[in-house]
Design a protein around this motif. Structure first.
Motif, PDB file in Angstrom:
ATOM      1  N   LEU A 181       0.825  -1.210   0.000  1.00  0.00           N
ATOM      2  CA  LEU A 181       0.000   0.000   0.000  1.00  0.00           C
ATOM      3  C   LEU A 181       0.860   1.261   0.000  1.00  0.00           C
ATOM      4  N   ARG A 182       2.066   1.177   0.547  1.00  0.00           N
ATOM      5  CA  ARG A 182       2.974   2.321   0.576  1.00  0.00           C
ATOM      6  C   ARG A 182       3.768   2.459  -0.718  1.00  0.00           C
ATOM      7  N   GLY A 183       3.541   1.558  -1.640  1.00  0.00           N
ATOM      8  CA  GLY A 183       4.205   1.661  -2.936  1.00  0.00           C
ATOM      9  C   GLY A 183       5.509   0.903  -3.043  1.00  0.00           C
ATOM     10  N   TYR A 184       5.859   0.118  -2.020  1.00  0.00           N
ATOM     11  CA  TYR A 184       7.068  -0.681  -2.094  1.00  0.00           C
ATOM     12  C   TYR A 184       6.832  -1.908  -2.978  1.00  0.00           C
ATOM     13  N   ARG A 185       7.894  -2.425  -3.537  1.00  0.00           N
ATOM     14  CA  ARG A 185       7.835  -3.674  -4.299  1.00  0.00           C
ATOM     15  C   ARG A 185       8.283  -4.786  -3.351  1.00  0.00           C
ATOM     16  N   VAL A 186       7.403  -5.695  -3.054  1.00  0.00           N
ATOM     17  CA  VAL A 186       7.613  -6.654  -1.965  1.00  0.00           C
ATOM     18  C   VAL A 186       8.059  -8.013  -2.486  1.00  0.00           C
ATOM     19  N   ILE A 187       9.171  -8.486  -1.923  1.00  0.00           N
ATOM     20  CA  ILE A 187       9.588  -9.880  -2.067  1.00  0.00           C
ATOM     21  C   ILE A 187       9.248 -10.564  -0.747  1.00  0.00           C
ATOM     22  N   GLY A 188       8.500 -11.648  -0.816  1.00  0.00           N
ATOM     23  CA  GLY A 188       8.112 -12.357   0.398  1.00  0.00           C
ATOM     24  C   GLY A 188       8.587 -13.789   0.385  1.00  0.00           C
ATOM     25  N   THR A 189       8.741 -14.357   1.573  1.00  0.00           N
ATOM     26  CA  THR A 189       9.032 -15.780   1.698  1.00  0.00           C
ATOM     27  C   THR A 189       7.882 -16.458   2.423  1.00  0.00           C
ATOM     28  N   THR A 190       7.647 -17.711   2.074  1.00  0.00           N
ATOM     29  CA  THR A 190       6.637 -18.501   2.771  1.00  0.00           C
ATOM     30  C   THR A 190       6.975 -19.974   2.631  1.00  0.00           C
ATOM     31  N   SER A 191       6.378 -20.786   3.464  1.00  0.00           N
ATOM     32  CA  SER A 191       6.584 -22.239   3.388  1.00  0.00           C
ATOM     33  C   SER A 191       5.701 -22.840   2.301  1.00  0.00           C
ATOM     34  N   ARG A 192       6.115 -23.982   1.785  1.00  0.00           N
ATOM     35  CA  ARG A 192       5.364 -24.621   0.709  1.00  0.00           C
ATOM     36  C   ARG A 192       3.949 -24.990   1.151  1.00  0.00           C
ATOM     37  N   CYS A 193       3.786 -25.423   2.393  1.00  0.00           N
ATOM     38  CA  CYS A 193       2.455 -25.843   2.829  1.00  0.00           C
ATOM     39  C   CYS A 193       1.467 -24.686   2.795  1.00  0.00           C
ATOM     40  N   LYS A 194       1.943 -23.458   2.982  1.00  0.00           N
ATOM     41  CA  LYS A 194       1.050 -22.302   2.911  1.00  0.00           C
ATOM     42  C   LYS A 194       0.826 -21.870   1.464  1.00  0.00           C
ATOM     43  N   ALA A 195       1.860 -21.958   0.649  1.00  0.00           N
ATOM     44  CA  ALA A 195       1.697 -21.613  -0.764  1.00  0.00           C
ATOM     45  C   ALA A 195       0.777 -22.598  -1.465  1.00  0.00           C
ATOM     46  N   ASP A 196       0.795 -23.850  -1.030  1.00  0.00           N
ATOM     47  CA  ASP A 196      -0.019 -24.885  -1.669  1.00  0.00           C
ATOM     48  C   ASP A 196      -1.508 -24.741  -1.383  1.00  0.00           C
ATOM     49  N   ASN A 197      -1.880 -23.812  -0.529  1.00  0.00           N
ATOM     50  CA  ASN A 197      -3.297 -23.547  -0.304  1.00  0.00           C
ATOM     51  C   ASN A 197      -3.932 -22.793  -1.473  1.00  0.00           C
ATOM     52  N   PHE A 198      -3.100 -22.368  -2.425  1.00  0.00           N
ATOM     53  CA  PHE A 198      -3.578 -21.609  -3.578  1.00  0.00           C
ATOM     54  C   PHE A 198      -3.410 -22.436  -4.848  1.00  0.00           C
ATOM     55  N   ASP A 199      -4.126 -22.050  -5.899  1.00  0.00           N
ATOM     56  CA  ASP A 199      -4.061 -22.793  -7.157  1.00  0.00           C
ATOM     57  C   ASP A 199      -2.678 -22.726  -7.773  1.00  0.00           C
ATOM     58  N   ASN A 200      -2.000 -21.592  -7.606  1.00  0.00           N
ATOM     59  CA  ASN A 200      -0.660 -21.439  -8.164  1.00  0.00           C
ATOM     60  C   ASN A 200       0.105 -20.398  -7.358  1.00  0.00           C
ATOM     61  N   GLN A 201       1.393 -20.290  -7.651  1.00  0.00           N
ATOM     62  CA  GLN A 201       2.254 -19.400  -6.886  1.00  0.00           C
ATOM     63  C   GLN A 201       1.893 -17.935  -7.110  1.00  0.00           C
ATOM     64  N   GLU A 202       1.423 -17.608  -8.306  1.00  0.00           N
ATOM     65  CA  GLU A 202       1.051 -16.219  -8.601  1.00  0.00           C
ATOM     66  C   GLU A 202      -0.136 -15.791  -7.738  1.00  0.00           C
TER      67      GLU A 202
END
Length: 308
Positions: A181-202
């Protein structure tokens, strides 16, 4: 009911018992240090305080630091540092609050039926906002706010890259979204088990508030990330075309501080605000020299010391 004693006027509801249910730490240690008490003394209400009948208590990772003794406190104590409920007793009404008002707060002692809270630390809950959401805004929401807006003010600018660890968690996700929201470009890290809750990484990246998401394998048999499973520093440098991140927000601690130092941009700021993997050990200040970098080890209370 109005009772006057010892020159202090106390406004209160009737039928407040002298004891209550609470989760108490008699001596610090592991999970066994938590003891449920059905007859713990109901806290007093000194001048300038209110007694809150809790509906929700926030569960935060920092609670484990108090329970284990990493952050020392005098024992015994009631665990927890945020909650919400209704006011059932007031030492005075000088702040415009009244019995029955719904409030949230961020002070020690929330794992209990009742908590005595300084009146100036109470946050009235607006009509239309549920109690559960309001309580979640206190520790995690306020932490994310100061990390994204105050601690690095003037160092990161809109368009700069920032690195946020654990964007699938409560505080990390709020922080990433506020940085966006502040206009920064964010790189984030997360575990695979949390990313897998979505259809794809995007989709995961978009939901978490990230332009780039680095997915880490889970530690064997655990739900948290293994930070050696991916070369995070190389990925960050690839995404940023070798410039690094102007702001790094790291609540992991021991497992990631070396990575964070490698990911800094020139005159970047490394913010270490948590110890999820253990406390960051001492290191020479000369480690900051190659990037003319800054480092901060902040805590929430110093950013919400006054209502202003």
């Amino acid at each position: 009911l109005k009772i006057t004693c010892c020159y202090q006027t106390v406004l209160m509801e009737p039928s407040i018992l002298s004891t209550m249910k609470a989760v108490v730490v008699q001596s610090t240690g592991g999970i066994d240090a938590l003891q449920f008490k059905a007859d713990h003394p109901t806290p007093a209400v000194p001048t300038g305080h209110a007694l809150i009948k809790n509906e929700f208590a926030g569960l935060n990772f920092i609670d484990t630091y108090h329970r284990s003794g990493l952050y020392p406190r005098e024992c015994p104590f009631v665990l927890g540092q945020e909650g919400g409920g209704t006011i059932v007793k007031l030492s005075d009404n000088s702040h415009g609050l009244k019995i029955g008002d719904r409030v949230a707060y961020g002070v020690f002692g929330s794992y209990a039926e009742y908590t005595s809270v300084p009146i100036n630390k109470l946050v009235p809950i607006p009509d239309g906002l549920d109690m559960q959401t309001a309580v979640a805004c206190m520790t995690q929401g306020l932490t994310a706010h100061y990390l994204s807006s105050s601690v690095g003010a003037g160092i990161a600018q809109p368009g700069d890259w920032v690195l946020v660890y654990g964007v699938g968690s409560g505080t990390g996700q709020w922080t990433a979204q506020m940085c966006k929201l502040r206009g920064y470009r964010v790189i984030g890290t997360t575990s695979r088990c949390k990313a897998d809750n979505f259809d794809n990484q995007e989709d995961a990246a978009s939901s978490f508030g990230c332009e780039k998401l680095i997915v880490l394998e889970n530690a064997p048999g655990k739900s948290y990330a293994l930070y050696t499973s991916v070369d995070i520093a190389s990925e960050v440098m690839k995404v940023t075309d070798g410039t690094g991140c102007k702001l790094i927000i790291d609540g992991v601690g021991k497992s990631t501080y070396e990575i964070s130092l490698k990911c800094l941009a020139k005159r970047g700021l490394f913010v270490s605000f948590g110890n999820a993997s253990g406390a960051v050990p001492a290191f020479p200040v000369l480690r900051l020299l190659p990037q003319s970098a800054y480092m901060s080890r902040p805590k929430l209370n110093d950013y919400v010391a006054t209502r202003e």
